[in-house]
Design an enzyme around this catalytic site. Structure first.
Site, PDB file in Angstrom:
ATOM      1  N   GLY A  27       0.802  -1.213   0.000  1.00 37.23           N
ATOM      2  CA  GLY A  27       0.000   0.000   0.000  1.00 37.23           C
ATOM      3  C   GLY A  27       0.835   1.263   0.000  1.00 37.23           C
ATOM      4  N   HIS A  33       4.573   1.957  -7.951  1.00 33.11           N
ATOM      5  CA  HIS A  33       3.603   0.861  -7.876  1.00 33.11           C
ATOM      6  C   HIS A  33       2.688   0.849  -9.102  1.00 33.11           C
ATOM      7  CE1 HIS A  33       4.313   1.521  -3.408  1.00 33.11           C
ATOM      8  NE2 HIS A  33       4.546   0.224  -3.529  1.00 33.11           N
ATOM      9  N   GLN A  57       7.577  -9.529   8.025  1.00 35.20           N
ATOM     10  CA  GLN A  57       8.817  -9.056   7.414  1.00 35.20           C
ATOM     11  C   GLN A  57       9.382  -7.812   8.093  1.00 35.20           C
ATOM     12  OE1 GLN A  57       6.605  -8.594   3.671  1.00 35.20           O
ATOM     13  NE2 GLN A  57       7.771  -6.706   3.333  1.00 35.20           N
ATOM     14  N   GLY A 144       9.271  -5.158  -8.588  1.00 32.65           N
ATOM     15  CA  GLY A 144      10.146  -4.091  -9.032  1.00 32.65           C
ATOM     16  C   GLY A 144      11.613  -4.392  -8.805  1.00 32.65           C
ATOM     17  N   ASP A 147      13.707  -3.363  -5.393  1.00 33.60           N
ATOM     18  CA  ASP A 147      13.995  -4.372  -4.369  1.00 33.60           C
ATOM     19  C   ASP A 147      14.650  -5.566  -5.074  1.00 33.60           C
ATOM     20  OD1 ASP A 147      12.656  -3.199  -1.874  1.00 33.60           O
ATOM     21  OD2 ASP A 147      11.051  -3.090  -3.357  1.00 33.60           O
ATOM     22  N   VAL A 173      11.361   3.165 -10.902  1.00 30.03           N
ATOM     23  CA  VAL A 173      10.853   4.489 -11.270  1.00 30.03           C
ATOM     24  C   VAL A 173      11.507   5.517 -10.350  1.00 30.03           C
ATOM     25  CG1 VAL A 173       8.808   5.957 -11.482  1.00 30.03           C
ATOM     26  CG2 VAL A 173       8.679   3.525 -12.092  1.00 30.03           C
ATOM     27  N   ARG A 184       8.756   5.017   1.817  1.00 30.35           N
ATOM     28  CA  ARG A 184       9.474   5.551   2.975  1.00 30.35           C
ATOM     29  C   ARG A 184      10.070   6.930   2.708  1.00 30.35           C
ATOM     30  NH1 ARG A 184      10.383  -0.198   3.743  1.00 30.35           N
ATOM     31  NH2 ARG A 184       9.736  -0.797   5.859  1.00 30.35           N
TER      32      ARG A 184
END
Length: 279
Positions: A27, A33, A57, A144, A147, A173, A184
């Site tokens: 989210g 995203h 996690q 993506g 990560d 992106v 973050r």
């Protein structure tokens, strides 16, 4: 777009679909995203997204409780991007009883880099991704490259567990100043936000040096570490690795033109940022 929280309702809704494209998220959606949603549509139909902040996690001193939750805004963005179903389970939906069974990645991939600094992180990721795959039953899933290590671990997990899911990699992106988009980033102060693009610039310098013929990778890593530290960052790692397995390349592999990636994680103030560039 249908918003579903129940696993059984999700399975009922998707029954008979055999070209589903899946994008799992936590989210607080941004353009990064949404680019995954658009890429998913190129590879399957319908597109299913999930939003679930996965407690498994997060470490004991990490930001689970303050991780931004913006469900209504996220729903509007997904509707505008033609997502068919949003699976937004509660913690009780996903973990109706303590999750005693976990999916553990091998230490040679899951215990290095992010895994070294965030113990248990990839076990939490692999467990929830496996569970989400079981619920959605997609043909393809999009992750993506930002990560990078997570992408590699999930791809290998699907191969080794014979999960019939093709993992599609999406390019990172970035904002106009080069900062990789991340949920973050909103934690950054105004001054930190001005400094944040330096992480990507540092990786670009490392990449340019390798492409220019520098073969002392340890020196490049240390120079980048020192550069960021002198600007007030607290680096966890800056590492040049083989793309294939995130192992440091040998001299022979370097000379043979082995595809590489430089990865970094560093704190700027209270915010930990990660980034990478393929070489």
């Amino acid at each position: 777009m249908k918003v579903i929280s129940s696993i059984q309702e999700l399975r009922d809704q998707l029954r008979g679909q055999n070209r589903t494209a899946f994008v799992p998220t936590m989210g607080n959606l941004h353009e990064g995203h949404l680019s995954l949603m658009r890429l998913a549509r190129q590879h399957g139909d319908p597109v299913v997204a999930s939003i679930f902040v996965n407690r498994l996690q997060f470490g004991p001193n990490e930001d689970f409780d303050k991780y931004p939750r913006t469900l209504q805004d996220d729903i509007e963005k997904l509707q505008q991007n033609n997502v068919y179903v949003l699976f937004a389970p509660t913690e009780r939906d996903m973990y109706p009883e303590p999750q005693e069974y976990r999916v553990l990645p091998p230490d040679d991939l899951g215990g290095i880099l992010e895994g070294e600094f965030r113990p248990g992180f990839f076990a939490g990721v692999c467990t929830v991704v496996t569970k989400l795959m079981s619920c959605v039953q997609p043909r393809v899933a999009v992750f993506g490259k930002k990560d990078y290590q997570q992408l590699m671990i999930v791809r290998r997990m699907c191969q080794q567990l014979a999960l019939p899911v093709e993992i599609i990699a999406a390019e990172t992106v970035r904002d106009e100043d080069g900062l990789a988009l991340s949920s973050r980033n909103r934690y950054l102060t105004t001054d930190e936000r001005k400094e944040a693009p330096e992480l990507a610039k540092t990786l670009q310098r490392v990449r340019d040096s390798v492409l220019g013929g520098e073969r002392d990778l340890g020196k490049l890593e240390q120079q980048a570490h020192t550069h960021l530290a002198e600007r007030g960052w607290v680096p966890d790692y800056i590492a040049i690795r083989r793309r294939a397995n995130l192992i440091a390349p040998s001299a022979a592999e370097l000379e043979a033109g082995e595809p590489l990636v430089v990865l970094a994680a560093a704190k700027l103030g209270a915010t930990r940022l990660i980034d990478n560039l393929e070489i």
